[in-house]
Design a protein around this motif. Sequence first.
Motif, PDB file in Angstrom:
ATOM      1  N   PRO A  15      12.310 -42.776  -6.201  1.00 23.72           N
ATOM      2  CA  PRO A  15      12.444 -42.215  -7.709  1.00 23.72           C
ATOM      3  C   PRO A  15      11.600 -42.839  -8.709  1.00 23.72           C
ATOM      4  CG  PRO A  15      13.718 -43.832  -6.784  1.00 23.72           C
ATOM      5  CD  PRO A  15      12.976 -43.375  -5.676  1.00 23.72           C
ATOM      6  N   ASN A  43      18.576 -38.843  -4.092  1.00 16.09           N
ATOM      7  CA  ASN A  43      17.686 -39.428  -5.297  1.00 16.09           C
ATOM      8  C   ASN A  43      18.636 -40.381  -6.088  1.00 16.09           C
ATOM      9  OD1 ASN A  43      15.267 -40.271  -6.658  1.00 16.09           O
ATOM     10  ND2 ASN A  43      15.356 -38.256  -7.867  1.00 16.09           N
ATOM     11  N   THR A  44      18.048 -41.181  -6.868  1.00 17.64           N
ATOM     12  CA  THR A  44      18.701 -42.151  -7.980  1.00 17.64           C
ATOM     13  C   THR A  44      19.361 -41.232  -9.007  1.00 17.64           C
ATOM     14  OG1 THR A  44      17.080 -42.893  -9.125  1.00 17.64           O
ATOM     15  CG2 THR A  44      17.341 -44.016  -7.426  1.00 17.64           C
ATOM     16  N   PRO A  45      20.209 -41.743  -9.386  1.00 16.69           N
ATOM     17  CA  PRO A  45      21.184 -41.012 -10.688  1.00 16.69           C
ATOM     18  C   PRO A  45      19.908 -40.548 -11.994  1.00 16.69           C
ATOM     19  CG  PRO A  45      22.572 -42.426  -9.916  1.00 16.69           C
ATOM     20  CD  PRO A  45      21.313 -42.848  -9.094  1.00 16.69           C
ATOM     21  N   SER A  47      16.926 -40.887 -11.921  1.00 20.97           N
ATOM     22  CA  SER A  47      15.482 -39.843 -11.387  1.00 20.97           C
ATOM     23  C   SER A  47      16.273 -38.542 -11.355  1.00 20.97           C
ATOM     24  CB  SER A  47      15.080 -40.554 -10.135  1.00 20.97           C
ATOM     25  OG  SER A  47      13.790 -39.608  -9.942  1.00 20.97           O
ATOM     26  N   ASN A  48      17.247 -38.384 -10.731  1.00 18.68           N
ATOM     27  CA  ASN A  48      17.844 -37.048 -10.691  1.00 18.68           C
ATOM     28  C   ASN A  48      18.119 -36.321 -11.876  1.00 18.68           C
ATOM     29  OD1 ASN A  48      17.951 -36.112  -7.914  1.00 18.68           O
ATOM     30  ND2 ASN A  48      19.901 -37.177  -7.440  1.00 18.68           N
ATOM     31  N   ARG A  49      18.665 -36.967 -12.874  1.00 17.80           N
ATOM     32  CA  ARG A  49      18.853 -36.316 -14.336  1.00 17.80           C
ATOM     33  C   ARG A  49      17.519 -35.990 -14.850  1.00 17.80           C
ATOM     34  NH1 ARG A  49      22.489 -40.857 -14.623  1.00 17.80           N
ATOM     35  NH2 ARG A  49      20.800 -42.089 -15.970  1.00 17.80           N
ATOM     36  N   TYR A  66      22.194 -35.083  -4.743  1.00 17.97           N
ATOM     37  CA  TYR A  66      22.890 -35.969  -4.770  1.00 17.97           C
ATOM     38  C   TYR A  66      22.372 -37.410  -4.979  1.00 17.97           C
ATOM     39  CZ  TYR A  66      25.255 -32.670  -1.501  1.00 17.97           C
ATOM     40  OH  TYR A  66      25.956 -31.513  -1.218  1.00 17.97           O
ATOM     41  N   ASP A  67      23.244 -38.108  -5.622  1.00  9.01           N
ATOM     42  CA  ASP A  67      22.800 -39.558  -6.121  1.00  9.01           C
ATOM     43  C   ASP A  67      23.256 -40.598  -5.241  1.00  9.01           C
ATOM     44  OD1 ASP A  67      22.447 -38.571  -8.695  1.00  9.01           O
ATOM     45  OD2 ASP A  67      24.337 -38.827  -9.753  1.00  9.01           O
ATOM     46  N   ASP A  69      22.737 -45.060  -4.472  1.00  8.85           N
ATOM     47  CA  ASP A  69      22.585 -46.336  -5.159  1.00  8.85           C
ATOM     48  C   ASP A  69      21.050 -46.613  -5.507  1.00  8.85           C
ATOM     49  OD1 ASP A  69      23.082 -48.747  -6.019  1.00  8.85           O
ATOM     50  OD2 ASP A  69      24.885 -49.197  -4.745  1.00  8.85           O
ATOM     51  N   ASP A  70      20.952 -46.916  -6.659  1.00  8.04           N
ATOM     52  CA  ASP A  70      19.740 -47.496  -7.109  1.00  8.04           C
ATOM     53  C   ASP A  70      19.414 -49.019  -6.935  1.00  8.04           C
ATOM     54  OD1 ASP A  70      21.053 -48.480  -9.115  1.00  8.04           O
ATOM     55  OD2 ASP A  70      20.183 -47.369 -10.809  1.00  8.04           O
TER      56      ASP A  70
END
Length: 451
Positions: A15, A43-45, A47-49, A66-67, A69-70
């Motif tokens: 990410p 991917n992390t939330p 980065s996905n956004r 799919y998110d 955990d970062d």
Amino acid sequence: MQVPNEGHVAVLAFPFGTHATPLLTLVRRLSATAPNLKFSFLNTPASNRKIFSKIKPDDYQNINPYDVDDGVPEGHVFSGHPLEAVELFLGLMPENFKNGLEEAVEKTGVQITCLLTDAFYWFAADMAAEMGVPWVAFWTASPCAISVHMYTDVILSTLKGYTEENGNQTLNFIPGMFAIHAKDIPGGINQEVPFNIMLHKMGQTIPRVTALAINSFEEIDPIITNDLKSKLKMVMNIGPFDLALPPKSFPDESGCIPWLDEHEKASVAYLSFGTLLTPPPDELIALAEALETQRVPFLWSFRDSSKLPLLEGFLERTSTLGKVVPWTPQLQVLEHPSVGVFITHAGWNSVSESIGGGVPMICRPFFADQGLNSRLVEEVWKIGVSVEGGNFTKSGTMKALELVFSSEKGVEMRENIGNLKEKAKIAVGSDGSSTKNFVSLVKVVAGCENA
């Protein structure tokens, strides 16, 4: 191409930096070619956004994000260290991805049939083996960079360790690296920090990959590509993406193209560093002073607005010489005949875009593989020049501008990058090496070919 109806490709993204975006570009290309497959993009939330917000939902109907955990604890206050977020994320691997895979299987009702990951993820070798599926790794940088990581142990053994004293020693004992210096190696080779440990493990594990896909083209580094092919099951250069998948035209809201139309051929310096790699204040000032002193027409894509006040006087004095805008249609700018040099960081995407536009570079290395890319640009491909001392100074930048615009070497650079551009265009053409490699990659990902 016929593909299985129940295929499910799990995609594991890195990410940070410019990794997740090209991986999503590859997945979108695969999904369009094999619409029967399901793609789960882990991917992390944050980065996905970011990356999914840039495309329309209709463009990824068989891709589900799919998110995972970062690794950042709730309420955590960052110290400002550039790798802190990366190291927190690495500390959770691979458990966070295993959890994401379970969620993807539960929601789709289809077992994983292929694992497609950023090449960084060495642990994917064991995950794929446990699931009994192929592991396809995607390398976003040059073939030379992945080769260096595969040879890390050989380099350490040959150099008997790595020190500042032997940093200038060339790696001529490795195929295709006669001009590469030990100090060019991304991240160093013996720093025991989590990120470099990951790179070392990747280099040791990548020979287990079913197929390695690279965002490059075979003709740019044939010796290195052939060496990689001798060590891996399948090596597939499938780029450069900028030419293989030319982006849709963007509105030129700042009027860059009409402004460029007013200038002579190969006379304008185009500057763009993005938002993350803007040079520090003293270098920005030095760069501006060099442009002003040399009276070089310039188009500057300046995205870090917080640093614009540093150039206030410069902008007033050069209002008739140059144009500073917050955003440009970069690929269209680089293809414009009036652009004579691209001043930027030495990231692989920038190098690739420079080749796609046929424009010589003045590049400034920041971190990761950028020192290696600078060496390739200046001494191997001879398509540009790295800034003197690795930082922008007024005298060093003036010297680089003079070299590109007014010397025989500049003429040679333009010829060399023009030749590379033609080779790249042929590679992504209907019968080119990158196109053929992509067809083979689809077969592996879809399970039509057992590598």
